[in-house]
Design a protein around this motif. Structure first.
Motif, PDB file in Angstrom:
ATOM      1  N   VAL A 169       1.274  14.114   4.561  1.00  0.00           N
ATOM      2  CA  VAL A 169       0.483  12.877   5.203  1.00  0.00           C
ATOM      3  C   VAL A 169       1.384  11.202   5.805  1.00  0.00           C
ATOM      4  O   VAL A 169       2.462  11.577   6.997  1.00  0.00           O
ATOM      5  CB  VAL A 169       0.700  11.200   4.360  1.00  0.00           C
ATOM      6  N   ALA A 170       3.189  12.174   5.747  1.00  0.00           N
ATOM      7  CA  ALA A 170       4.720  11.186   5.879  1.00  0.00           C
ATOM      8  C   ALA A 170       4.989  11.771   6.979  1.00  0.00           C
ATOM      9  O   ALA A 170       5.236  11.377   8.129  1.00  0.00           O
ATOM     10  CB  ALA A 170       5.065  11.510   5.165  1.00  0.00           C
ATOM     11  N   ARG A 207       8.477   6.783  -1.046  1.00  0.00           N
ATOM     12  CA  ARG A 207       9.612   8.512  -1.725  1.00  0.00           C
ATOM     13  C   ARG A 207       9.282   9.888  -0.573  1.00  0.00           C
ATOM     14  O   ARG A 207      10.350  10.024  -0.251  1.00  0.00           O
ATOM     15  CB  ARG A 207       8.844   8.998  -2.852  1.00  0.00           C
ATOM     16  N   PHE A 208       9.047   9.502   0.551  1.00  0.00           N
ATOM     17  CA  PHE A 208       8.726  10.961   1.380  1.00  0.00           C
ATOM     18  C   PHE A 208       8.991  10.132   3.030  1.00  0.00           C
ATOM     19  O   PHE A 208       9.320  10.694   4.077  1.00  0.00           O
ATOM     20  CB  PHE A 208       7.327  11.185   1.593  1.00  0.00           C
ATOM     21  N   MET A 209       8.550   8.428   3.166  1.00  0.00           N
ATOM     22  CA  MET A 209       9.182   8.398   4.003  1.00  0.00           C
ATOM     23  C   MET A 209      10.418   7.631   4.727  1.00  0.00           C
ATOM     24  O   MET A 209      11.420   7.860   3.881  1.00  0.00           O
ATOM     25  CB  MET A 209       7.691   6.885   4.875  1.00  0.00           C
ATOM     26  N   PRO A 210      10.714   7.734   6.455  1.00  0.00           N
ATOM     27  CA  PRO A 210      11.703   7.672   6.451  1.00  0.00           C
ATOM     28  C   PRO A 210      12.201   6.008   6.234  1.00  0.00           C
ATOM     29  O   PRO A 210      11.429   5.204   5.728  1.00  0.00           O
ATOM     30  CB  PRO A 210      11.682   7.433   7.748  1.00  0.00           C
ATOM     31  N   ARG A 232       6.785   2.359   8.028  1.00  0.00           N
ATOM     32  CA  ARG A 232       5.575   2.687   7.285  1.00  0.00           C
ATOM     33  C   ARG A 232       4.339   2.540   7.811  1.00  0.00           C
ATOM     34  O   ARG A 232       3.128   2.887   7.672  1.00  0.00           O
ATOM     35  CB  ARG A 232       4.841   0.781   6.678  1.00  0.00           C
ATOM     36  N   THR A 233       4.709   3.812   9.091  1.00  0.00           N
ATOM     37  CA  THR A 233       3.837   4.096   9.680  1.00  0.00           C
ATOM     38  C   THR A 233       2.975   5.442   9.432  1.00  0.00           C
ATOM     39  O   THR A 233       3.921   6.673   9.413  1.00  0.00           O
ATOM     40  CB  THR A 233       3.881   4.708  11.695  1.00  0.00           C
ATOM     41  N   VAL A 234       1.956   5.318   9.364  1.00  0.00           N
ATOM     42  CA  VAL A 234       1.412   7.153   8.937  1.00  0.00           C
ATOM     43  C   VAL A 234      -0.057   7.573  10.358  1.00  0.00           C
ATOM     44  O   VAL A 234      -0.238   6.885  10.906  1.00  0.00           O
ATOM     45  CB  VAL A 234       0.718   6.668   7.251  1.00  0.00           C
ATOM     46  N   ALA A 250       1.329  -1.042  -0.187  1.00  0.00           N
ATOM     47  CA  ALA A 250      -0.042  -0.181  -0.393  1.00  0.00           C
ATOM     48  C   ALA A 250       1.167   1.120   0.159  1.00  0.00           C
ATOM     49  O   ALA A 250       0.807   2.425  -0.612  1.00  0.00           O
ATOM     50  CB  ALA A 250      -1.092  -0.245   0.949  1.00  0.00           C
ATOM     51  N   VAL A 251       2.009   1.474   0.625  1.00  0.00           N
ATOM     52  CA  VAL A 251       2.700   2.321   0.966  1.00  0.00           C
ATOM     53  C   VAL A 251       3.508   2.325  -0.697  1.00  0.00           C
ATOM     54  O   VAL A 251       3.996   4.120  -0.976  1.00  0.00           O
ATOM     55  CB  VAL A 251       3.870   2.166   1.960  1.00  0.00           C
ATOM     56  N   ARG A 252       4.042   1.567  -1.270  1.00  0.00           N
ATOM     57  CA  ARG A 252       4.567   1.850  -2.915  1.00  0.00           C
ATOM     58  C   ARG A 252       3.293   2.327  -3.337  1.00  0.00           C
ATOM     59  O   ARG A 252       3.585   3.058  -4.486  1.00  0.00           O
ATOM     60  CB  ARG A 252       4.974   0.450  -2.635  1.00  0.00           C
ATOM     61  N   LYS A 253       2.193   1.719  -3.407  1.00  0.00           N
ATOM     62  CA  LYS A 253       0.866   1.832  -4.567  1.00  0.00           C
ATOM     63  C   LYS A 253       0.429   3.789  -4.552  1.00  0.00           C
ATOM     64  O   LYS A 253      -0.082   4.293  -5.044  1.00  0.00           O
ATOM     65  CB  LYS A 253      -0.339   1.041  -4.191  1.00  0.00           C
ATOM     66  N   ALA A 254       0.713   4.026  -2.896  1.00  0.00           N
ATOM     67  CA  ALA A 254      -0.264   5.563  -2.976  1.00  0.00           C
ATOM     68  C   ALA A 254       1.303   6.028  -3.389  1.00  0.00           C
ATOM     69  O   ALA A 254       1.715   7.519  -3.828  1.00  0.00           O
ATOM     70  CB  ALA A 254       0.199   5.566  -1.556  1.00  0.00           C
ATOM     71  N   GLY A 255       2.558   6.137  -3.719  1.00  0.00           N
ATOM     72  CA  GLY A 255       4.015   6.938  -3.664  1.00  0.00           C
ATOM     73  C   GLY A 255       4.727   7.524  -2.780  1.00  0.00           C
ATOM     74  O   GLY A 255       5.287   8.223  -2.073  1.00  0.00           O
ATOM     75  N   LEU A 256       4.040   6.829  -1.283  1.00  0.00           N
ATOM     76  CA  LEU A 256       4.715   7.015   0.353  1.00  0.00           C
ATOM     77  C   LEU A 256       5.929   6.610   0.341  1.00  0.00           C
ATOM     78  O   LEU A 256       6.482   7.794   1.394  1.00  0.00           O
ATOM     79  CB  LEU A 256       4.105   7.120   1.333  1.00  0.00           C
TER      80      LEU A 256
END
Length: 579
Positions: A559-560, A487-490, A494-496, A479-485
């Motif tokens: 979001v990140a 790139r911006f997460m540490p 995978r915690t939001v 889900a993180v990869r699909k959303a594109g997150l």
């Protein structure tokens, strides 16, 4: 400045030696001759007092007009701190008379009564008060909106208020007088006054931006837009619809007898210490008139770019664009996305003491210190294009155009930018590069676009998570990869944060809003692409290669950072894709 005229025998102000209000304002450099001519032309259309016309045009504030009128009449100005805390009884004068004629007794002492009035120059009113009370009358001038608020506070529960304005307006309305009187009677009933007051005062507690009052078959629906999302509030008896609508029309100085055509007006009110401006719009529907009131809370307006949700990189590039001496800077987005507020905040960053700043707006939402603001009035031919042509003769450094609506306005804006002016404006497009294509559609040649446009900022408002109840949640890696997150997460995170809901946020999970941005800067690659006739998709790709982050990507950064949720970002940017 002028000798004060002596009071007449009946307590009114002598008028023989008074200069005209407009002349007094021009002489004291509070108004230009050109602005006075414009106001006098508008007065012929509106049929109202010149002071009210000047305020409605945005040329002067209520307090500016009141001070000048006080000087002209030679009588003191009473403001809210001067009003009594309790009703002052005047012998021989009924509460109904005070409300009907907008007269507020300030004090009774030494055989005289001091009264605040919106029109103290009315000799019949002061003479009637003197004869009825057997007291000498000392007239004071009061600002109309403050006077009505005080009358409502002191006398509203048992009876009606604000009818003096309705009477003055309705006297000129063609139509059946009995029908008009019936509407006025409906609007002046105490339960209706209380209901409308409650509806308006609730916006402070809810932090609402709009009030929607909608008549349907099952009743009168009242809804509030809070943080961009409509929330149901209550369902009133459908029999109250006509009375509530008429009450709001009276407050907004609209024609209560006209129920077949849309109308627009404005209510100025003070609620719980907040100065509220309500932009009122009525629209006839099959079940009655739908009313929407846009809330402009002067106390909550943020005119600081640093507090508006800009990412540091976007803010630095945007600041560089507004510091340029000439060119066009556009802000785009749908209605209610904060475009005008961003432009106001941009103007607030500029040095109005060293620069001549002029705005053309419809309507003037907030008055800015040191900025000359012009109100568009299409009904008298004062359109954006007409105002702009006159503005260029005022030798401005910076021009703000509320909205580029037509080809003529766009072409004048381009010519202004090419002749050394910085032009700020808004456009209704979904993306930043879409503004370039829109200018082409409006007939602006490509070479003129590349020569004049400095950049385009597209923005949206999204809700911030409530700090009291937001919770951490672990997302699946897919889900993180699909959303594109990713790139911006540490790394390996995978915690939001997600919305939960609590009493502080009315169980929505969100409290307050922030903005996300997409900043397109006109660089060499964009120049070449536009001159080559690139479409929106190609131009978007060129801008991405130049370092532009999309609205969705800027939102992912929030979001990140735990500022908002992924669900909220998707709700706001679902038409944008993931970049």
């Amino acid at each position: 400045m002028n000798a004060q005229p002596a009071p007449a025998e009946n307590g009114a102000v002598a008028v023989a030696s008074r200069p005209r209000l407009g002349e007094l304002l021009v002489r004291s450099n509070r108004l230009s001759n050109r602005d006075l001519e414009q106001a006098l032309a508008a007065q012929q259309e509106m049929g109202d007092l010149i002071g009210r016309v000047l305020v409605r045009l945005g040329l002067l504030s209520e307090i500016d007009v009141a001070r000048a009128l006080s000087e002209q009449l030679g009588i003191p100005l009473a403001q809210t701190p001067d009003f009594p805390d309790e009703p002052v009884e005047v012998p021989g004068v009924s509460v109904d008379y005070l409300l009907a004629h907008a007269v507020l007794p300030l004090r009774v002492a030494d055989g005289g009564v001091a009264v605040a009035m919106a029109t103290p120059q009315d000799p019949f009113l002061t003479k009637a008060l003197r004869l009825a009370s057997s007291l000498s009358v000392e007239p004071w001038l009061a600002i109309e909106s403050e006077l009505q608020s005080a009358l409502e506070r002191l006398y509203a529960p048992p009876d009606e208020v604000d009818e003096d304005e309705g009477d003055g307006f309705l006297g000129a309305v063609d139509g059946d007088s009995e029908f008009i009187e019936h509407l006025k009677d409906l609007a002046s009933e105490a339960p209706v006054i209380r209901l409308v007051n409650q509806i308006i005062s609730r916006v402070i507690d809810l932090r609402a931006s709009d009030i929607h009052i909608e008549p349907f078959e099952d009743g009168l629906h009242i809804r509030y837009r809070v943080d961009g999302v409509l929330q149901d509030a209550e369902l009133a008896d459908s029999g109250l619809a006509a009375a509530v609508t008429s009450r709001i029309k009276l407050l907004a100085h609209l024609n209560i007898a006209e129920r077949r055509l849309p109308q627009d007006g404005r209510i100025k009110n003070r609620v719980k210490g907040h100065e509220l401006d309500l932009r009122v719009s009525t629209l006839p529907t099959v079940h009655g008139e739908s009313v929407v009131m846009r809330v402009l809370d002067r106390a909550s307006i943020r005119l600081d770019l640093e507090d508006m949700g800009f990412a540091p990189d976007n803010l630095a590039r945007y600041r560089e664009l507004i510091d340029r001496p000439h060119g066009i800077l556009l802000v785009t987005g749908p209605t209610g996305s904060g475009k005008t507020t961003t432009l106001y905040a941009s103007l607030a960053k500029l040095d109005s003491a060293a620069l001549k700043i002029l705005t053309v707006e419809d309507p003037v939402e907030y008055q800015l210190e040191g900025v000359n603001q012009v109100q568009v009035l299409p009904q008298i031919g004062m359109t954006f294009a007409h105002a702009l042509r006159s503005i260029l003769r005022q030798d401005p450094d910076i021009i703000m155009i509320g909205e580029m609506r037509d080809t003529e306005t766009a072409q004048i804006a381009v010519q202004s930018a090419l002749t050394g002016h910085l032009v700020l404006s808004t456009l209704h497009t979904n993306t930043a590069v879409g503004a370039i294509i829109r200018l082409e559609d409006m007939g602006v040649e490509r070479y003129l676009i590349t020569s004049s446009v400095n950049g385009v900022l597209s923005q949206r408002l999204l809700r911030q998570l409530c700090p009291n109840c937001k919770e951490a949640a672990e997302l699946p890696e897919a889900a993180v990869r699909k959303a594109g997150l990713d790139r911006f997460m540490p790394p390996d995170s995978r915690t939001v944060q997600v919305a939960r809901g609590c009493p502080a946020c009315k169980h929505t999970g969100y409290r307050g809003r922030t903005s996300i941005h997409e900043l397109f800067v006109m660089d060499d690659a964009a120049h070449q692409a536009i001159l080559a006739g690139a479409d929106a998709t190609t131009l978007h790709q060129v801008a991405r290669k130049g370092g532009m982050l999309t609205l969705y990507e800027d939102g992912l950064r929030k979001v990140a950072a735990g500022i908002t949720s992924l669900d909220e970002l998707l709700r706001v940017t679902q038409d944008q894709g993931n970049g």
